[in-house]
Design a protein around this motif. Sequence first.
Motif, PDB file in Angstrom:
ATOM      1  N   ALA A 138       6.632  -2.430  -7.196  1.00  0.00           N
ATOM      2  CA  ALA A 138       7.922  -3.092  -7.410  1.00  0.00           C
ATOM      3  C   ALA A 138       9.036  -2.497  -6.553  1.00  0.00           C
ATOM      4  N   GLU A 139       8.733  -1.499  -5.753  1.00  0.00           N
ATOM      5  CA  GLU A 139       9.746  -0.823  -4.940  1.00  0.00           C
ATOM      6  C   GLU A 139       9.993  -1.603  -3.655  1.00  0.00           C
ATOM      7  N   ARG A 140      11.286  -1.907  -3.375  1.00  0.00           N
ATOM      8  CA  ARG A 140      11.618  -2.648  -2.162  1.00  0.00           C
ATOM      9  C   ARG A 140      11.717  -1.683  -0.979  1.00  0.00           C
ATOM     10  N   VAL A 141      11.175  -2.133   0.154  1.00  0.00           N
ATOM     11  CA  VAL A 141      11.115  -1.290   1.344  1.00  0.00           C
ATOM     12  C   VAL A 141      12.403  -1.443   2.136  1.00  0.00           C
ATOM     13  N   ARG A 142      13.000  -0.316   2.517  1.00  0.00           N
ATOM     14  CA  ARG A 142      14.236  -0.313   3.284  1.00  0.00           C
ATOM     15  C   ARG A 142      13.977   0.198   4.705  1.00  0.00           C
ATOM     16  N   LEU A 143      14.933  -0.075   5.571  1.00  0.00           N
ATOM     17  CA  LEU A 143      14.856   0.427   6.934  1.00  0.00           C
ATOM     18  C   LEU A 143      14.875   1.953   6.902  1.00  0.00           C
ATOM     19  N   GLY A 144      13.934   2.584   7.612  1.00  0.00           N
ATOM     20  CA  GLY A 144      13.849   4.038   7.635  1.00  0.00           C
ATOM     21  C   GLY A 144      12.839   4.601   6.667  1.00  0.00           C
ATOM     22  N   ASP A 145      12.334   3.781   5.741  1.00  0.00           N
ATOM     23  CA  ASP A 145      11.297   4.253   4.819  1.00  0.00           C
ATOM     24  C   ASP A 145      10.000   4.510   5.582  1.00  0.00           C
ATOM     25  N   THR A 146       9.241   5.465   5.100  1.00  0.00           N
ATOM     26  CA  THR A 146       7.922   5.754   5.661  1.00  0.00           C
ATOM     27  C   THR A 146       6.876   5.475   4.595  1.00  0.00           C
ATOM     28  N   LEU A 147       5.882   4.694   4.965  1.00  0.00           N
ATOM     29  CA  LEU A 147       4.816   4.341   4.028  1.00  0.00           C
ATOM     30  C   LEU A 147       3.557   5.119   4.374  1.00  0.00           C
ATOM     31  N   LEU A 148       2.861   5.598   3.347  1.00  0.00           N
ATOM     32  CA  LEU A 148       1.571   6.251   3.517  1.00  0.00           C
ATOM     33  C   LEU A 148       0.489   5.269   3.087  1.00  0.00           C
ATOM     34  N   VAL A 149      -0.422   4.954   4.003  1.00  0.00           N
ATOM     35  CA  VAL A 149      -1.469   3.986   3.702  1.00  0.00           C
ATOM     36  C   VAL A 149      -2.822   4.674   3.715  1.00  0.00           C
ATOM     37  N   VAL A 150      -3.764   4.080   2.983  1.00  0.00           N
ATOM     38  CA  VAL A 150      -5.122   4.604   2.901  1.00  0.00           C
ATOM     39  C   VAL A 150      -6.094   3.459   3.137  1.00  0.00           C
ATOM     40  N   GLY A 151      -7.212   3.775   3.730  1.00  0.00           N
ATOM     41  CA  GLY A 151      -8.241   2.780   4.004  1.00  0.00           C
ATOM     42  C   GLY A 151      -9.326   3.389   4.860  1.00  0.00           C
ATOM     43  N   ALA A 152     -10.263   2.575   5.299  1.00  0.00           N
ATOM     44  CA  ALA A 152     -11.255   3.067   6.244  1.00  0.00           C
ATOM     45  C   ALA A 152     -10.544   3.494   7.530  1.00  0.00           C
ATOM     46  N   TRP A 153     -11.061   4.515   8.184  1.00  0.00           N
ATOM     47  CA  TRP A 153     -10.400   5.036   9.379  1.00  0.00           C
ATOM     48  C   TRP A 153     -10.185   3.943  10.426  1.00  0.00           C
ATOM     49  N   SER A 154     -11.167   3.086  10.603  1.00  0.00           N
ATOM     50  CA  SER A 154     -11.034   2.045  11.623  1.00  0.00           C
ATOM     51  C   SER A 154      -9.866   1.122  11.324  1.00  0.00           C
ATOM     52  N   ASP A 155      -9.643   0.839  10.036  1.00  0.00           N
ATOM     53  CA  ASP A 155      -8.533  -0.044   9.660  1.00  0.00           C
ATOM     54  C   ASP A 155      -7.189   0.672   9.770  1.00  0.00           C
ATOM     55  N   VAL A 156      -7.150   1.957   9.409  1.00  0.00           N
ATOM     56  CA  VAL A 156      -5.906   2.726   9.526  1.00  0.00           C
ATOM     57  C   VAL A 156      -5.507   2.847  10.996  1.00  0.00           C
ATOM     58  N   GLN A 157      -6.479   3.080  11.865  1.00  0.00           N
ATOM     59  CA  GLN A 157      -6.179   3.243  13.290  1.00  0.00           C
ATOM     60  C   GLN A 157      -5.690   1.942  13.925  1.00  0.00           C
ATOM     61  N   ARG A 158      -6.153   0.814  13.399  1.00  0.00           N
ATOM     62  CA  ARG A 158      -5.773  -0.465  13.999  1.00  0.00           C
ATOM     63  C   ARG A 158      -4.490  -1.039  13.418  1.00  0.00           C
ATOM     64  N   LEU A 159      -3.960  -0.458  12.343  1.00  0.00           N
ATOM     65  CA  LEU A 159      -2.835  -1.062  11.644  1.00  0.00           C
ATOM     66  C   LEU A 159      -1.641  -1.297  12.550  1.00  0.00           C
ATOM     67  N   GLY A 160      -1.287  -0.293  13.365  1.00  0.00           N
ATOM     68  CA  GLY A 160      -0.101  -0.426  14.203  1.00  0.00           C
ATOM     69  C   GLY A 160      -0.217  -1.507  15.250  1.00  0.00           C
TER      70      GLY A 160
END
Length: 614
Positions: free
Chosen positions: A371-393
């Motif tokens: 329920a938390e709204r994302v603001r400019l400057g926030d940093t998100l920590l994501v988890v997943g398979a390495w291949s998916d984390v590497q391709r996210l950007g």
Amino acid sequence: MNWQLLVVLAMLIAAVAMFAINRPRMDVVAVLVLVALPLTGVLTVPETLAGFADPNVVLIAALFVIGEGLSRTGLTYRLGDWLSARAGSSSTRLLVLLMLSVAVLGAFMSSTGVVAIFIPVVVSISARLGISPRMLMMPLSFAALISGMLTLIATAPNLVVDAELRRAGADGFGFFSVTPFGLVVLALGIGYMLVAGRFLGSDRDDDAGPQRRTYEHLIGEYRLADRERRLKVGRRSRLIGRSVEQTGLARDHGMRVIAIERRRWFQRRLEVTAGVGGAVLHRGDVLFVDVFGATDDLPPRLRSLGLEQLPLEDGFLTELSREVGLGEVILPPNSAALGRTVGELRTRDDHRVEVIGLRRGSTAVSGVLAAERVRLGDTLLVVGAWSDVQRLGSRSDDFVALELPAEVSENSPAANRAPFALLSVAVMVVLMVTGIVPNVIAALIACLLMGLFGCIDMPSAYRSIHWPTLLLIAGMLPFALALERTGGIDLAVSALTSTLGQGNPILLLAGLFITTAVIGLFVSNTATAVLMGPVAIATADHLGASPLPFAMVVVLAASAAFMTPVSSPVNTLVLGPGRYRFADFLKIGTPFTVVVLIVAVTMVPWLLPLYPNG
């Protein structure tokens, strides 16, 4: 001396000079050789390009693929973990185990790859024990070089010299022909480094530069340490037969399932649920859970769900770091995700990753993130398979990926395939030892088995091959034929025998070793073997002796590249992390090269008689 020999020698000297100054690159020099040799008229174009059809070039390429399969299945990293656990707090035990582990592993895969894998392991262990990396990095590189003396396939020079023997009509080496010499050198090397390694000093360089962030940093910054749980699905659990979404664990109980571990027969399989959210739970599954809700009444809730809490020493994110990836992303000013809640980002559906942490400035946001709204400057920590984390950007303009943690270098995307990787290597070794099929076919069979079992995929296989090395070998092989055709080999043999005397073969063996080792100071050990292998065989033929001992001395000398940081890639790799100077290698490496020389001229004539029929 005819003019064609002068031209070939001039080209050889020019190639050696370019190798020594590394200008241009070695593979570029090999291409220049391939272009220039046919222009001399000594070789035809097909003869010049024949190196690309050499079975050993294909064999070396296959060994690169096999080494990558061992890395992708996590076997190499598990060895590092075992090393850390067994060494305890003893630096002596650590050095011995390190050199043994690297030598054994390097006997079956690229020594350069082994050193690259072990460097972060050594840095981590050094920090934990409070000792300088200088004390361990050079033993690491020495063990990797000695590994080339343990099996026929351990290093390219062995295969090159073996090919020259067979081309000359000799029997060639067996898979373990070099092993007795290597074991003695390894034992002496360990003892030598226990004493000589102390002269490297233990000064720390506290200004070695910024350290890459790790899982431990991220877990602390996002306050995840108290949220990790490891739960087992009991045999009467009401979650059995339901998918992760159907269980309602996240919605109703504040428990997000990050990964599921299953054991079938003797195989461990891990599924990262960000990519397989529809996975159905079975009895005995182990769930790695992020508890983001209230924990006051957690034990009764777990009992009601039929879940058993299992011990977790260091947190599952750290434990699973080779299979479960963590990454930080920020939202650029033009991101369409700004202003949305974390739940509305649909990272699971669109990108196969899940947001498990949010940091606003230096403060981690706690509670229910959905329920938390994302603001400019926030940093998100994501988890997943390495291949998916590497391709996210690269998948979306809405996210900018930050630097991945240090654990990305230990990514093991096929960790559950480790038993099959071991089986593939075992099949290759058995086939090579028994000689049922040629070595190159045995290696290709192992590659096919690794692909069949899912230890490696085609993109990874192609990326794993070090093409400059193959080009260097294929480009230098024609030099041997050119020298033979123009009389250069005979000239070298005459010079060697006239200088050292053909009546004393031991002196000739020592001369071959020294010549090979000196050339290896400036030229890669593979190119050195290409040049010196034919000289060794021709010298034996001139004396009417067996070519095997003379070829074996070249093999041992080619791996004795201890004296300078540019003698071998493994020395170059440890130069920076060990904070060594050129003089350090001269000081430590030169005496040990003399030790290997003594072993060679003593043991080779004993185990490989010079005149077996005499």
